[in-house]
Design an enzyme around this catalytic site. Sequence first.
Site, mmCIF file in Angstrom:
data_model
loop_
_atom_site.group_PDB
_atom_site.id
_atom_site.type_symbol
_atom_site.label_atom_id
_atom_site.label_comp_id
_atom_site.label_asym_id
_atom_site.label_seq_id
_atom_site.Cartn_x
_atom_site.Cartn_y
_atom_site.Cartn_z
ATOM 1 N N ASP A 2 0.867 -1.128 -0.036
ATOM 2 C CA ASP A 2 -0.053 0.141 -0.007
ATOM 3 C C ASP A 2 0.918 1.167 -0.013
ATOM 4 O O ASP A 2 2.109 1.295 0.470
ATOM 5 C CB ASP A 2 -1.067 -0.169 1.237
ATOM 6 N N ASP A 57 -0.133 5.383 0.784
ATOM 7 C CA ASP A 57 -0.088 6.069 1.963
ATOM 8 C C ASP A 57 -0.265 5.362 3.217
ATOM 9 O O ASP A 57 -1.241 4.521 3.315
ATOM 10 C CB ASP A 57 -1.461 6.950 1.623
#
Length: 261
Positions: free
Chosen positions: A38, A40
């Site tokens: 991922d 952020d």
Amino acid sequence: SSLMERQFVPPNFAEIRHILNIAQIHATAPVLELATFDADGTLYEDGKHFTNKSKMIDLILGLLANNVNVAIITAAGYPSTARFEERVAGLLEVFKDLKVPNEILGRFYIMGGECNYLLKINEEYRLEFIPRAEWVSCGMMWDEGEIETLLDNAESVLLQTAEKLNVPVRLTRKERAVGVSPITPTVYEVLEELALTAQVELEGMTGLPFCAFNGGADCFVDVGNKGLGLEALLSYIGCSSEKVLHFGDRFTATGNDAITK
């Protein structure tokens, strides 16, 4: 480090999670062919971007050098490469400075918009889109009219829910996503309510897969999800699901990482 020596204080949630994470990494390492991250909240702070000082860059290079494919699977999605390059500018800068060879560059990917954009790094250390015809599965060839209807309905649900909660928001509409961001500071539970309401109300409105999630500072509804993005990437590089490990920060019901499991 003092966990095993404690007599009266039990391990907390973070310590238990850390132990399980280490165990999973050791179990997967011998067969690992793809590591996905991922963006952020995982590779960099929420709403920020990769800087050339990031400690993650050396770790990513280590994986690539050991014949492990690496991909960033993110909700952030843009129709142009420029916005993607802004988010990973520091990474691209280091790759260029080190003159990372094409053989290694070829093992790095970015899957944006959950599952809607696949990018790679070219010989000039710039990002370029991989044509959709080369990696999108038949099940992901959605009708553009249905996409617009889904986004229209999602926009309506998000705005109506925000009004009901008396939370002023800023609307953001993208090619394959729509979301709202509170204009004034609000509590986490408001974003949870927005995400859960969208999940429930949109379920009966569309046959398209979608992801309604709490982004920490906003709530978005995206066309598709990271699970589809991961499946498409696995098919594209010829890797089985037993040989991949995903690193994320939101594995809850209102997060967008859980579906990669």
